[in-house]
Motif scaffolding. Structure first.
Motif, PDB file in Angstrom:
ATOM      1  N   SER A   1       0.834  -1.208   0.000  1.00 38.05           N
ATOM      2  CA  SER A   1       0.000   0.000   0.000  1.00 38.05           C
ATOM      3  C   SER A   1       0.863   1.251   0.000  1.00 38.05           C
ATOM      4  O   SER A   1       1.949   1.279   0.606  1.00 38.05           O
ATOM      5  CB  SER A   1      -0.912   0.033   1.237  1.00 38.05           C
ATOM      6  N   VAL A   2       0.360   2.277  -0.670  1.00 40.81           N
ATOM      7  CA  VAL A   2       0.942   3.607  -0.596  1.00 40.81           C
ATOM      8  C   VAL A   2       0.373   4.290   0.640  1.00 40.81           C
ATOM      9  O   VAL A   2      -0.837   4.256   0.872  1.00 40.81           O
ATOM     10  CB  VAL A   2       0.604   4.430  -1.855  1.00 40.81           C
ATOM     11  N   LEU A   3       1.218   4.893   1.457  1.00 42.17           N
ATOM     12  CA  LEU A   3       0.729   5.564   2.662  1.00 42.17           C
ATOM     13  C   LEU A   3      -0.065   6.810   2.291  1.00 42.17           C
ATOM     14  O   LEU A   3       0.341   7.605   1.449  1.00 42.17           O
ATOM     15  CB  LEU A   3       1.894   5.952   3.575  1.00 42.17           C
ATOM     16  N   GLN A   4      -1.215   6.969   2.946  1.00 44.27           N
ATOM     17  CA  GLN A   4      -2.059   8.148   2.767  1.00 44.27           C
ATOM     18  C   GLN A   4      -2.723   8.473   4.095  1.00 44.27           C
ATOM     19  O   GLN A   4      -2.491   7.791   5.098  1.00 44.27           O
ATOM     20  CB  GLN A   4      -3.092   7.904   1.671  1.00 44.27           C
ATOM     21  N   LEU A   5      -3.520   9.505   4.137  1.00 46.28           N
ATOM     22  CA  LEU A   5      -4.292   9.855   5.336  1.00 46.28           C
ATOM     23  C   LEU A   5      -5.768   9.817   4.959  1.00 46.28           C
ATOM     24  O   LEU A   5      -6.379  10.860   4.682  1.00 46.28           O
ATOM     25  CB  LEU A   5      -3.915  11.243   5.857  1.00 46.28           C
ATOM     26  N   PRO A   6      -6.376   8.625   4.928  1.00 45.91           N
ATOM     27  CA  PRO A   6      -7.731   8.509   4.391  1.00 45.91           C
ATOM     28  C   PRO A   6      -8.817   9.051   5.301  1.00 45.91           C
ATOM     29  O   PRO A   6      -9.912   9.382   4.837  1.00 45.91           O
ATOM     30  CB  PRO A   6      -7.899   6.991   4.202  1.00 45.91           C
ATOM     31  N   GLN A   7      -8.562   9.156   6.596  1.00 51.74           N
ATOM     32  CA  GLN A   7      -9.605   9.581   7.530  1.00 51.74           C
ATOM     33  C   GLN A   7      -9.576  11.096   7.701  1.00 51.74           C
ATOM     34  O   GLN A   7      -8.537  11.682   7.986  1.00 51.74           O
ATOM     35  CB  GLN A   7      -9.408   8.903   8.892  1.00 51.74           C
ATOM     36  N   GLN A   8     -10.734  11.715   7.534  1.00 54.29           N
ATOM     37  CA  GLN A   8     -10.797  13.163   7.672  1.00 54.29           C
ATOM     38  C   GLN A   8     -10.432  13.614   9.082  1.00 54.29           C
ATOM     39  O   GLN A   8      -9.981  14.725   9.292  1.00 54.29           O
ATOM     40  CB  GLN A   8     -12.211  13.661   7.316  1.00 54.29           C
ATOM     41  N   ASP A   9     -10.663  12.753  10.094  1.00 52.62           N
ATOM     42  CA  ASP A   9     -10.335  13.133  11.468  1.00 52.62           C
ATOM     43  C   ASP A   9      -8.990  12.571  11.912  1.00 52.62           C
ATOM     44  O   ASP A   9      -8.697  12.475  13.090  1.00 52.62           O
ATOM     45  CB  ASP A   9     -11.429  12.656  12.428  1.00 52.62           C
ATOM     46  N   SER A  10      -8.153  12.203  10.917  1.00 52.43           N
ATOM     47  CA  SER A  10      -6.881  11.566  11.267  1.00 52.43           C
ATOM     48  C   SER A  10      -5.969  12.478  12.071  1.00 52.43           C
ATOM     49  O   SER A  10      -5.117  12.004  12.817  1.00 52.43           O
ATOM     50  CB  SER A  10      -6.162  11.085  10.004  1.00 52.43           C
ATOM     51  N   GLU A  11      -6.164  13.782  11.924  1.00 49.19           N
ATOM     52  CA  GLU A  11      -5.334  14.703  12.700  1.00 49.19           C
ATOM     53  C   GLU A  11      -5.643  14.601  14.199  1.00 49.19           C
ATOM     54  O   GLU A  11      -4.896  15.089  15.030  1.00 49.19           O
ATOM     55  CB  GLU A  11      -5.562  16.149  12.221  1.00 49.19           C
ATOM     56  N   LEU A  12      -6.786  13.964  14.554  1.00 49.61           N
ATOM     57  CA  LEU A  12      -7.179  13.880  15.955  1.00 49.61           C
ATOM     58  C   LEU A  12      -6.552  12.680  16.669  1.00 49.61           C
ATOM     59  O   LEU A  12      -6.748  12.483  17.853  1.00 49.61           O
ATOM     60  CB  LEU A  12      -8.715  13.797  16.055  1.00 49.61           C
ATOM     61  N   ALA A  13      -5.833  11.820  15.919  1.00 52.91           N
ATOM     62  CA  ALA A  13      -5.187  10.665  16.531  1.00 52.91           C
ATOM     63  C   ALA A  13      -4.101  11.132  17.509  1.00 52.91           C
ATOM     64  O   ALA A  13      -3.673  12.289  17.494  1.00 52.91           O
ATOM     65  CB  ALA A  13      -4.588   9.768  15.457  1.00 52.91           C
ATOM     66  N   ASP A  14      -3.672  10.226  18.373  1.00 52.99           N
ATOM     67  CA  ASP A  14      -2.646  10.519  19.370  1.00 52.99           C
ATOM     68  C   ASP A  14      -1.394  11.045  18.663  1.00 52.99           C
ATOM     69  O   ASP A  14      -0.648  10.289  18.036  1.00 52.99           O
ATOM     70  CB  ASP A  14      -2.345   9.235  20.145  1.00 52.99           C
ATOM     71  N   ALA A  15      -1.164  12.351  18.759  1.00 56.25           N
ATOM     72  CA  ALA A  15      -0.090  12.979  17.989  1.00 56.25           C
ATOM     73  C   ALA A  15       1.278  12.426  18.375  1.00 56.25           C
ATOM     74  O   ALA A  15       2.133  12.188  17.517  1.00 56.25           O
ATOM     75  CB  ALA A  15      -0.129  14.492  18.182  1.00 56.25           C
ATOM     76  N   GLY A  16       1.496  12.206  19.658  1.00 56.63           N
ATOM     77  CA  GLY A  16       2.783  11.693  20.095  1.00 56.63           C
ATOM     78  C   GLY A  16       3.045  10.292  19.591  1.00 56.63           C
ATOM     79  O   GLY A  16       4.154   9.978  19.133  1.00 56.63           O
TER      80      GLY A  16
END
Length: 680
Positions: free
Chosen positions: A369-384
């Motif tokens: 797979s090519v890495l992407q950010l498919p989830q619109q709320d992905s920025e809300l994941a545990d940043a650390g």
């Protein structure tokens, strides 16, 4: 005898060990073809081109095919990035004859360089309705030996048809409100509302169109224009076309969703997109836009910067697969779930797979797979936790065989990088990026400019090549120098830009019509003098020159440069309403012309509050001159002349269309003066 070993071009050097008796593009090769009475096989490509590598492996490295080529042809290999003029002339012929084009480009010529048969990639055996390369070689040879008069007639007609093509500027003069509104409507019609961008697959980053949309919104307040720009940039940033670990963009997406890229990374794409995301942040304050601008800038400095301070042209699409040893497209960048577990362990691998869209089936090939950010709320994941995952994956990726790098320094693309890094560094308080821009500018002056301020197009390892600069080199380097003048306050960059733009007026401009040519009047004569106002992967030299001329005129008050810019923009009036995707840079320049552009003089410390406010101003194409009152550089920046500080404070002067606002020492008031919508 293969004659490519002494070339500077990494692409030509890739073919230096072929059994093909390659010649570089030179008069001697055509003399040899005439002496032997055989046609010329012209093969054009570039080092990061995947299908160029495929054809090289299948055909040019094959002894039997090479023997056929050597016996029946004089074979010339051209790096399109070194010789864009040669590429443009014969690509125009290919597209006229076949309706399409691309690389590798394969053209058969007479000994007088006249084309008579065309193609791109040819397979080693018949496939998908295409003849094999050997069949093409035999067929061309038979036509040459059995129907020579017919071949000569075809070649002569093609050259005559190309020679008769002349570009008019239209009769509408400078683009106005109506033409720019029609261009916006044209983009709306082609806009992909679901996925962002324009048109279908393959989908290319629309950098120049985004700049037009941002400027149009700034000048008119059109929210639809801003929305198209912002949504497109977000979809690209979340897609596989963007390197989610190391930053930087691939050349294009093979699908409409931005998922699977063609993995080569080009300097010009990243320079243009870095600047576009920085400008999107300037318009919206978007944290995503800021992150992408900075990550892309860091990618350029980290992975493309050369020892001499310039920037390399590209990273290859292909690299060695560590498991098989084969060179495979995308091998460096893609991941399977098992590879994630090996690096991260089960728990973090599960999170990474969900966060980056890695599936058991794969989004690419062989279950990867090519890495992407498919989830619109992905920025809300545990940043650390995500940050740790990124670092570990990036470190593991660094152990893989890396893609090859084309170390050739191209003047035009370095000019684009200089402008992007200078502005991004100034916007986000990154003096290291500004310093990188200055170093690249120094290299262009020291190595690529001769004592007459004529530009060489390419260099490598500190050695300048013999390839003369074309219009885009002069225009884009001038643009980079103008950005440096605004950011650093050093007037010498404005002076250097003026030298280059004087050559644009003298060597590239038709004095009768104001039309621009891609090659200088004293350049090598080809079967046609190339001339193209439309954007390709980079802004056209024509409209890039118009933009630099317009900015230089605003800095200096030079009427000849302003007049030349306005005459050059006539082609935007003709093309913009009908085909806005293909003249986006010209439309962006037209927005600046319609707004003025505004002239800003900031007297005070470089990097002070008013200087920063001026650089972040919303007015399309506004030019900024900054320096201390009576400082050494103030005499080199005409906008600073006779502009004192008010009450000893940093002071800004804004002028528009020969009318000036009262000087101000207040940043908010300056921002209002630089907002075209203020007071409306």
């Amino acid at each position: 005898m293969n004659r490519l070993a002494d070339s500077q071009s990494p692409y030509l050097l890739q073919h230096a060990d072929n059994p093909v008796d390659w010649w570089p593009w030179c008069d001697a090769a055509f003399e040899e073809a005439r002496r032997r009475g055989v046609p010329v096989l012209l093969s054009v490509g570039y080092s990061a081109c995947h299908w160029c590598h495929v054809m090289a492996h299948e055909s040019f490295e094959d002894a039997e095919t090479a023997a056929l080529m050597n016996e029946k042809f004089v074979n010339i290999k051209v790096d399109r990035e070194e010789r864009p003029d040669v590429d443009a002339v014969y690509m125009e012929a290919v597209q006229a004859a076949t309706g399409q084009g691309g690389w590798p480009m394969t053209v058969f010529l007479t000994g007088d360089a006249e084309p008579f048969y065309f193609g791109t990639y040819f397979p080693p055996e018949p496939r998908h309705g295409m003849p094999s390369f050997a069949q093409v070689l035999e067929g061309v040879h038979q036509a040459w030996t059995g129907r020579r008069e017919e071949v000569a007639e075809v070649a002569g007609k093609i050259v005559a048809d190309l020679s008769e093509r002349r570009l008019g500027l239209g009769e509408g003069g400078l683009p106005g409100e109506e033409e720019l509104a029609q261009a916006l409507l044209g983009l709306v019609r082609e806009y992909d509302e679901t996925r962002g961008g324009f048109g279908g697959a393959p989908k290319f980053p629309p950098s120049m169109a985004v700049e037009f949309l941002l400027r149009h919104h700034a000048r008119t307040g059109a929210e639809g224009a801003l929305q198209m720009a912002a949504d497109t940039c977000e979809r690209m940033a979340r897609g596989g076309i963007y390197d989610q670990l190391g930053g930087g963009f691939a050349r294009y997406s093979v699908d409409r969703e931005w998922v699977v890229p063609h993995f080569e990374k080009m300097l010009y794409d990243n320079a243009l997109l870095c600047r576009a995301y920085a400008h999107l942040w300037r318009a919206t304050g978007s944290e995503l836009a800021q992150r992408i601008a900075l990550e892309t800038a860091d990618f350029m400095v980290r992975e493309l910067r050369t020892n001499e301070g310039g920037f390399a042209s590209a990273l290859d699409a292909d690299s060695e697969d560590a498991a098989t040893g084969a060179h495979v497209e995308g091998a460096y960048y893609v991941w399977t779930p098992e590879q994630l577990r090996e690096v991260l362990g089960d728990a973090d691998a599960e999170l990474a797979a969900a966060y980056f869209g890695v599936t058991a089936e794969g989004t690419f090939e062989e279950g990867a797979s090519v890495l992407q950010l498919p989830q619109q709320d992905s920025e809300l994941a545990d940043a650390g936790r995500i940050g740790s995952i990124r670092e570990r994956l990036l470190a593991a990726r660094a152990e893989r065989p890396a893609p090859g790098r084309d170390d050739k320094v191209v003047a035009a693309w370095n000019g684009l990088a200089v402008a992007a890094l200078a502005e991004t560094g100034a916007y986000f308080g990154r003096p290291d990026l500004v310093a990188a821009a200055v170093a690249a500018g120094d290299l262009l002056v020291r190595l690529h400019m001769d004592p007459r301020a004529r530009l060489a197009r390419t260099s490598k390892d500190g050695q300048v090549a013999a390839n003369a600069g074309v219009l885009e080199d002069y225009a884009d380097v001038a643009e980079g120098f103008l950005a440096l003048a605004s950011v650093t306050g050093e007037g010498v960059w404005l002076e250097f830009a003026g030298f280059l733009l004087d050559h644009v007026l003298d060597q590239f401009t038709d004095p009768e019509t104001g039309a621009l040519y891609d090659t200088a009047a004293d350049a090598e004569r080809l079967i046609r003098r190339p001339q193209d106002p439309t954007d390709n992967a980079t802004p056209s030299g024509w409209t890039a020159a118009a933009g630099a001329l317009l900015s230089y005129a605003a800095h200096t008050g030079s009427e000849p440069h302003r007049t030349a810019a306005e005459r050059a923009l006539g082609v935007v009036t003709a093309i913009g309403p009908r085909a806005p995707r293909f003249i986006g840079h010209g439309l962006a320049v037209a927005e600046a012309a319609l707004d003025g552009p505004r002239e800003v003089a900031v007297v005070g410390a470089i990097g002070g509050s008013l200087h920063r406010t001026a650089l972040l101003g919303r007015a399309p194409g506004a030019v900024v001159a900054a320096g201390t009152a009576g400082g050494a550089d103030s005499a080199e920046l005409p906008l600073l002349v006779d502009r004192p500080e008010v009450d000893g404070e940093e002071t800004a002067y804004v002028c528009l269309n020969f009318v000036c606002h009262a000087p101000t020492t207040d940043a908010e008031q300056l921002a209002e003066q630089l907002d075209p919508l203020s007071g409306k």
